[in-house]
Motif scaffolding. Structure first.
Motif, PDB file in Angstrom:
ATOM      1  N   LEU A 135      -6.599   4.324  -3.555  1.00 35.02           N
ATOM      2  CA  LEU A 135      -5.501   5.276  -3.203  1.00 35.02           C
ATOM      3  C   LEU A 135      -5.311   6.250  -4.522  1.00 35.02           C
ATOM      4  N   LEU A 136      -5.112   5.925  -5.661  1.00 35.28           N
ATOM      5  CA  LEU A 136      -4.902   6.657  -6.685  1.00 35.28           C
ATOM      6  C   LEU A 136      -6.193   7.294  -7.248  1.00 35.28           C
ATOM      7  N   TYR A 137      -7.314   6.700  -6.888  1.00 29.72           N
ATOM      8  CA  TYR A 137      -8.570   7.502  -7.593  1.00 29.72           C
ATOM      9  C   TYR A 137      -8.739   8.833  -6.518  1.00 29.72           C
ATOM     10  N   GLY A 138      -8.165   8.663  -5.279  1.00 27.92           N
ATOM     11  CA  GLY A 138      -8.403  10.025  -4.266  1.00 27.92           C
ATOM     12  C   GLY A 138      -7.672  11.037  -4.845  1.00 27.92           C
ATOM     13  N   CYS A 139      -6.402  10.449  -5.401  1.00 30.93           N
ATOM     14  CA  CYS A 139      -5.681  11.555  -5.939  1.00 30.93           C
ATOM     15  C   CYS A 139      -5.984  12.152  -7.282  1.00 30.93           C
ATOM     16  N   TRP A 140      -6.525  11.315  -8.139  1.00 24.91           N
ATOM     17  CA  TRP A 140      -6.805  11.686  -9.544  1.00 24.91           C
ATOM     18  C   TRP A 140      -8.059  12.452  -9.402  1.00 24.91           C
ATOM     19  N   ALA A 141      -8.868  12.192  -8.485  1.00 29.88           N
ATOM     20  CA  ALA A 141     -10.247  12.988  -8.243  1.00 29.88           C
ATOM     21  C   ALA A 141      -9.763  14.459  -7.772  1.00 29.88           C
ATOM     22  N   ALA A 142      -8.728  14.574  -7.036  1.00 24.94           N
ATOM     23  CA  ALA A 142      -8.201  15.744  -6.549  1.00 24.94           C
ATOM     24  C   ALA A 142      -7.797  16.600  -7.663  1.00 24.94           C
ATOM     25  N   ALA A 143      -6.732  15.882  -8.730  1.00 32.59           N
ATOM     26  CA  ALA A 143      -6.158  16.360  -9.752  1.00 32.59           C
ATOM     27  C   ALA A 143      -7.159  16.881 -10.667  1.00 32.59           C
ATOM     28  N   GLN A 144      -8.526  16.283 -10.661  1.00 39.81           N
ATOM     29  CA  GLN A 144      -9.580  16.687 -11.461  1.00 39.81           C
ATOM     30  C   GLN A 144     -10.328  17.740 -11.165  1.00 39.81           C
ATOM     31  N   GLY A 145      -9.886  18.365  -9.732  1.00 40.50           N
ATOM     32  CA  GLY A 145     -10.479  19.315  -9.264  1.00 40.50           C
ATOM     33  C   GLY A 145     -11.860  18.925  -8.426  1.00 40.50           C
ATOM     34  N   ARG A 146     -11.956  17.616  -8.286  1.00 44.26           N
ATOM     35  CA  ARG A 146     -13.187  17.135  -7.432  1.00 44.26           C
ATOM     36  C   ARG A 146     -12.966  16.790  -6.101  1.00 44.26           C
TER      37      ARG A 146
END
Length: 166
Positions: free
Chosen positions: A40-51
């Protein structure tokens, strides 16, 4: 992906996990649906990284940490939870020190899982709003679990997105 990316993901998780309402929201998704909080957090972190993460990326991420989750993190969580009420002849109070050590090991296991996930971050850039991309990533992941989302689950997803993106 470098060790630096693993630390960046872990720091993102620590920063956002402390937001009001976020821990019970994601733990609720874990308990009700079998969701992995790291994913769940990976999905958010990836988005925060612009990915941008697609179904294949999320399936790969899930498969990458599956054995670690099943053979290390979940058993540690089970032991920690068993210790909470105490296990005869040892009382809950007497087992508290051991429970804390098991929690520390569980958290260390979660961090290692996040480092493995960070190494998978795709180069593809996400288009648009990071919060919308994170919601899409989380929805793709939750759809993989093949369990219907109830109102409480939908509210938990909103709490997660709000906790990570304001």
């Amino acid at each position: 992906m470098s060790e630096e990316a693993g630390r960046a993901f872990w720091n993102f998780s620590l920063e956002h996990y402390g937001k009001p309402g976020l821990p019970p929201a994601v733990i609720g998704l874990q308990n009700r649906l079998g969701a992995d909080v790291n994913l769940l957090l990976y999905g958010c972190w990836a988005a925060a990284q612009g990915r941008s993460l697609g179904e294949t990326d999320i399936a790969q991420a899930d498969a990458t940490i599956q054995l670690w989750r099943e053979q290390v993190v979940e058993p540690l969580r089970e032991v920690r939870n068993r210790l909470k009420p105490g296990v005869a002849p040892v009382s809950a109070e007497a087992s508290m020190t051991l429970r804390k050590r098991v929690l520390d090991a569980e958290i260390a296991g979660e961090e290692l899982a996040q480092h493995a996930l960070a190494a998978l971050l795709p180069a593809a850039k996400a288009a648009g709003n990071p919060a919308a991309a994170a919601r899409r990533h989380v929805e793709i992941y939750l759809a993989r679990l093949a369990k219907p989302l109830g109102p409480e689950d939908q509210a938990a997803v909103e709490t997660l997105i709000r906790g990570c993106f304001g």
